[in-house]
Design a protein around this motif. Structure first.
Motif, PDB file in Angstrom:
ATOM      1  N   THR A 319      74.227  37.089  31.800  1.00  7.80           N
ATOM      2  CA  THR A 319      75.528  37.695  31.528  1.00  7.80           C
ATOM      3  C   THR A 319      76.279  37.949  32.840  1.00  7.80           C
ATOM      4  OG1 THR A 319      74.421  39.833  31.545  1.00  7.80           O
ATOM      5  CG2 THR A 319      74.899  38.894  29.380  1.00  7.80           C
ATOM      6  N   GLU A 320      77.547  38.255  32.702  1.00  5.50           N
ATOM      7  CA  GLU A 320      78.364  38.500  33.889  1.00  5.50           C
ATOM      8  C   GLU A 320      78.197  39.953  34.357  1.00  5.50           C
ATOM      9  OE1 GLU A 320      82.481  37.466  33.423  1.00  5.50           O
ATOM     10  OE2 GLU A 320      82.911  37.890  35.535  1.00  5.50           O
ATOM     11  N   HIS A 321      77.975  40.111  35.669  1.00  9.22           N
ATOM     12  CA  HIS A 321      77.911  41.459  36.272  1.00  9.22           C
ATOM     13  C   HIS A 321      79.000  41.477  37.336  1.00  9.22           C
ATOM     14  CE1 HIS A 321      73.805  42.737  34.763  1.00  9.22           C
ATOM     15  NE2 HIS A 321      73.867  41.464  34.410  1.00  9.22           N
ATOM     16  N   LYS A 322      80.171  41.901  36.942  1.00  5.60           N
ATOM     17  CA  LYS A 322      81.390  41.756  37.780  1.00  5.60           C
ATOM     18  C   LYS A 322      81.221  42.266  39.209  1.00  5.60           C
ATOM     19  CE  LYS A 322      85.616  41.189  35.222  1.00  5.60           C
ATOM     20  NZ  LYS A 322      85.176  40.748  33.909  1.00  5.60           N
ATOM     21  N   HIS A 323      80.552  43.419  39.370  1.00  2.24           N
ATOM     22  CA  HIS A 323      80.529  44.039  40.702  1.00  2.24           C
ATOM     23  C   HIS A 323      79.240  43.777  41.476  1.00  2.24           C
ATOM     24  CE1 HIS A 323      84.288  45.698  39.549  1.00  2.24           C
ATOM     25  NE2 HIS A 323      83.745  46.204  38.450  1.00  2.24           N
ATOM     26  N   GLN A 324      78.318  43.026  40.886  1.00  4.78           N
ATOM     27  CA  GLN A 324      77.046  42.744  41.554  1.00  4.78           C
ATOM     28  C   GLN A 324      77.171  41.484  42.408  1.00  4.78           C
ATOM     29  OE1 GLN A 324      74.004  44.522  41.242  1.00  4.78           O
ATOM     30  NE2 GLN A 324      73.452  43.155  42.931  1.00  4.78           N
ATOM     31  N   LYS A 325      76.685  41.570  43.667  1.00  2.00           N
ATOM     32  CA  LYS A 325      76.718  40.371  44.523  1.00  2.00           C
ATOM     33  C   LYS A 325      75.322  39.789  44.641  1.00  2.00           C
ATOM     34  CE  LYS A 325      80.717  41.175  47.446  1.00  2.00           C
ATOM     35  NZ  LYS A 325      81.148  42.579  47.182  1.00  2.00           N
ATOM     36  N   CYS A 326      75.221  38.461  44.793  1.00  2.54           N
ATOM     37  CA  CYS A 326      73.915  37.823  44.996  1.00  2.54           C
ATOM     38  C   CYS A 326      73.433  38.145  46.412  1.00  2.54           C
ATOM     39  CB  CYS A 326      74.040  36.313  44.800  1.00  2.54           C
ATOM     40  SG  CYS A 326      72.518  35.436  45.174  1.00  2.54           S
ATOM     41  N   SER A 327      72.137  38.427  46.561  1.00  4.03           N
ATOM     42  CA  SER A 327      71.614  38.815  47.876  1.00  4.03           C
ATOM     43  C   SER A 327      71.399  37.618  48.805  1.00  4.03           C
ATOM     44  CB  SER A 327      70.274  39.546  47.697  1.00  4.03           C
ATOM     45  OG  SER A 327      69.349  38.645  47.140  1.00  4.03           O
ATOM     46  N   ASN A 328      71.498  36.400  48.263  1.00  3.38           N
ATOM     47  CA  ASN A 328      71.261  35.213  49.083  1.00  3.38           C
ATOM     48  C   ASN A 328      72.562  34.804  49.793  1.00  3.38           C
ATOM     49  OD1 ASN A 328      70.712  32.672  50.080  1.00  3.38           O
ATOM     50  ND2 ASN A 328      70.479  31.704  48.065  1.00  3.38           N
ATOM     51  N   PRO A 329      72.585  34.892  51.137  1.00  2.00           N
ATOM     52  CA  PRO A 329      73.830  34.539  51.837  1.00  2.00           C
ATOM     53  C   PRO A 329      74.216  33.074  51.647  1.00  2.00           C
ATOM     54  CG  PRO A 329      72.030  34.939  53.405  1.00  2.00           C
ATOM     55  CD  PRO A 329      71.509  35.308  52.045  1.00  2.00           C
ATOM     56  N   ASN A 330      73.227  32.235  51.289  1.00  2.00           N
ATOM     57  CA  ASN A 330      73.518  30.814  51.090  1.00  2.00           C
ATOM     58  C   ASN A 330      73.799  30.467  49.635  1.00  2.00           C
ATOM     59  OD1 ASN A 330      73.224  30.086  53.811  1.00  2.00           O
ATOM     60  ND2 ASN A 330      70.986  30.212  53.572  1.00  2.00           N
ATOM     61  N   CYS A 331      74.259  31.441  48.883  1.00  2.00           N
ATOM     62  CA  CYS A 331      74.590  31.178  47.474  1.00  2.00           C
ATOM     63  C   CYS A 331      76.078  30.835  47.364  1.00  2.00           C
ATOM     64  CB  CYS A 331      74.271  32.413  46.635  1.00  2.00           C
ATOM     65  SG  CYS A 331      74.793  32.258  44.916  1.00  2.00           S
ATOM     66  N   ILE A 332      76.393  29.931  46.489  1.00  2.00           N
ATOM     67  CA  ILE A 332      77.781  29.460  46.340  1.00  2.00           C
ATOM     68  C   ILE A 332      78.749  30.579  45.956  1.00  2.00           C
ATOM     69  CG2 ILE A 332      77.535  28.755  43.899  1.00  2.00           C
ATOM     70  CD1 ILE A 332      79.468  26.853  46.664  1.00  2.00           C
ATOM     71  N   THR A 333      78.258  31.626  45.345  1.00  2.00           N
ATOM     72  CA  THR A 333      79.164  32.707  44.916  1.00  2.00           C
ATOM     73  C   THR A 333      79.843  33.389  46.112  1.00  2.00           C
ATOM     74  OG1 THR A 333      77.243  34.167  44.814  1.00  2.00           O
ATOM     75  CG2 THR A 333      78.023  33.248  42.726  1.00  2.00           C
ATOM     76  N   HIS A 334      79.237  33.258  47.316  1.00  2.00           N
ATOM     77  CA  HIS A 334      79.866  33.854  48.499  1.00  2.00           C
ATOM     78  C   HIS A 334      80.959  32.965  49.082  1.00  2.00           C
ATOM     79  CE1 HIS A 334      76.947  36.981  48.305  1.00  2.00           C
ATOM     80  NE2 HIS A 334      75.952  36.117  48.404  1.00  2.00           N
ATOM     81  N   ARG A 335      80.923  31.672  48.753  1.00  2.00           N
ATOM     82  CA  ARG A 335      81.939  30.746  49.286  1.00  2.00           C
ATOM     83  C   ARG A 335      83.093  30.551  48.310  1.00  2.00           C
ATOM     84  NH1 ARG A 335      79.350  27.064  53.177  1.00  2.00           N
ATOM     85  NH2 ARG A 335      77.445  28.173  53.714  1.00  2.00           N
ATOM     86  N   GLU A 336      82.745  30.423  47.049  1.00  2.47           N
ATOM     87  CA  GLU A 336      83.765  30.154  46.035  1.00  2.47           C
ATOM     88  C   GLU A 336      83.893  31.451  45.240  1.00  2.47           C
ATOM     89  OE1 GLU A 336      84.877  26.576  45.122  1.00  2.47           O
ATOM     90  OE2 GLU A 336      84.093  25.917  47.055  1.00  2.47           O
ATOM     91  N   THR A 337      84.760  32.299  45.739  1.00  2.00           N
ATOM     92  CA  THR A 337      84.744  33.695  45.285  1.00  2.00           C
ATOM     93  C   THR A 337      85.350  33.898  43.883  1.00  2.00           C
ATOM     94  OG1 THR A 337      86.708  33.999  46.606  1.00  2.00           O
ATOM     95  CG2 THR A 337      84.643  34.737  47.576  1.00  2.00           C
ATOM     96  N   TYR A 338      85.974  32.859  43.321  1.00  6.01           N
ATOM     97  CA  TYR A 338      86.505  32.965  41.957  1.00  6.01           C
ATOM     98  C   TYR A 338      85.391  32.886  40.912  1.00  6.01           C
ATOM     99  CZ  TYR A 338      85.639  28.014  42.373  1.00  6.01           C
ATOM    100  OH  TYR A 338      85.017  26.824  42.610  1.00  6.01           O
ATOM    101  N   LEU A 339      84.190  32.458  41.339  1.00  5.60           N
ATOM    102  CA  LEU A 339      83.106  32.235  40.363  1.00  5.60           C
ATOM    103  C   LEU A 339      82.656  33.551  39.726  1.00  5.60           C
ATOM    104  CD1 LEU A 339      80.890  29.709  42.366  1.00  5.60           C
ATOM    105  CD2 LEU A 339      82.067  29.222  40.203  1.00  5.60           C
ATOM    106  N   PRO A 340      82.492  33.563  38.410  1.00  3.66           N
ATOM    107  CA  PRO A 340      81.963  34.768  37.772  1.00  3.66           C
ATOM    108  C   PRO A 340      80.541  35.033  38.261  1.00  3.66           C
ATOM    109  CG  PRO A 340      82.643  33.110  36.148  1.00  3.66           C
ATOM    110  CD  PRO A 340      82.724  32.460  37.482  1.00  3.66           C
TER     111      PRO A 340
END
Ligand code: NCD
Length: 362
Positions: A319-340
């Motif tokens: 599920t989507e956790h809007k305010h939670q960030k992935c702890s892996n600095p090499n995860c795409i969610t840190h580069r493409e910030t529009y991703l849910p």
């Protein structure tokens, strides 16, 4: 944002049942025996290759596979010559090219990027390597090689040697081989380049034995298969850290002399210095044959995806956790910030849907 979840994407092999892999491996074997029987299997179809990272074997074997099936290819192998150089995001590039092609094959330097692409693609997407995360079509290649050369995927003692931390081919193959009974794994690496915890957890959960050792000399005599890997220079934070790891494991003739007479050596290639050229003539060295098997299994995969008769795997199960960030600095969610921010699980630890790393709830 609207997402298409119904394409037959291949992001992670473990999204599909083992029976599906076996069907692909059987088809790969048939194609290898009689490639010309399939010369028109994908006539009129177009494959798009989006390679944001260098590749020789994966890209060319995919392209050759499509051409040998009678299809055609479009794409880029250098993002500098596409609109990526102008700052285009993955979502837009994928959306556009998936409107031109019938299937996309994508390689990218960041973990989870191919799943991110699949979220907006109008056609199926195949993961050809996402950062240090996964490489499912190399695993299909490795499994076809094991079946052809060892006759089985079960009861094998398999040594993995080198960069087990950053080697995506290792992660994918271990996850796959832990689905077959009786396999034992010997993980040969320095402490710094040990297997990520999430992959070890998968091995433990599957009930397979594995041991971590630092000496190749000590382990080589017990192995049925030795999977050598390159130290992944491009994934190190600094040159000093890479230099400290470089050259630690070299499979030379003297080590081959300690191995069983029927042990086979696999390597996804490219090699750097971990297998000297003197080993190439040893009949147990299987890596060049392995690269050729990669073309046959990719033919089987493209045919299967374009036939579109199988049940697709769900892209997102959490599920989507809007305010939670992935702890892996090499995860795409840190580069493409529009991703849910999609995560699996609940409680204090969540698993990122893109890169699979675990994150403590903030
Ligand atoms: C591997 C990769 O790209 O992960 N190569 C390949 O696909 N055959 C291994 C590597 O780069 O070391």
């Amino acid at each position: 944002m609207s997402y298409f979840y119904n394409n037959l994407n291949l992001i992670d092999l473990n999204d599909f049942p083992v029976s599906w892999w076996e069907k692909l491996l059987d088809l790969g074997h048939k194609i290898k025996e009689n490639p010309s029987d399939y010369a028109e299997a994908c006539k009129g179809k177009i494959m798009g290759t989006l390679f944001y990272e260098p590749s020789t074997r994966t890209q060319m074997s995919f392209q050759t596979a499509m051409l040998r099936l009678g299809g055609t290819i479009i794409g880029f192998d250098n993002p500098a010559t596409s609109s990526v150089a102008k700052g285009e995001n993955i979502k837009d590039t994928t959306k556009i090219v998936s409107g031109y092609a019938d299937v996309l094959v994508m390689r990218h330097p960041v973990g989870g990027s191919v799943k991110a692409a699949a979220l907006t693609s109008d056609c199926p997407v195949v993961n050809a390597g996402d950062g240090g995360h996964l490489h499912p079509t190399q695993t299909l290649t490795d499994m076809l090689t094991l079946k052809e050369e060892k006759g089985t995927l079960e009861n094998l003692t398999i040594g993995f040697c080198g960069d087990l931390k950053n080697g995506r081919t290792v992660h994918s193959l271990l996850k796959a081989m832990s689905c077959f009974k009786g396999n034992k794994f010997v993980l040969i690496s320095t402490k710094e380049l040990a297997l990520p915890a999430y992959v070890k957890d998968i091995l433990s959960a599957s009930g397979h034995e594995y041991e971590e050792v630092s000496s190749l000399d000590e382990a080589v005599g017990r192995l049925d298969v030795l999977y050598m890997t390159r130290i992944q220079q491009e994934r190190f934070a600094s040159e000093e850290e890479y230099q400290a790891q470089k050259g630690n494991y070299i499979l030379d003739k003297s080590k081959m002399a300690m191995a069983k007479s029927d042990m086979i050596v696999l390597h996804p290639l490219p090699r750097v210095d971990e297998i000297p050229l003197e080993v190439d003539d040893d009949e147990r060295a299987m890596y060049f044959k392995q690269a050729k098997y990669g073309m046959y299994i990719r033919m089987a995969l493209i045919m299967t995806i374009l036939k579109n008769e199988d049940k697709p795997a769900p892209l997102i199960t959490g599920t989507e956790h809007k305010h939670q960030k992935c702890s892996n600095p090499n995860c795409i969610t840190h580069r493409e910030t529009y991703l849910p921010h999609y995560f699996r699980g609940e409680g204090t630890t969540l698993e990122c849907e893109y890169c699979d790393e675990r994150t403590l709830v903030e």
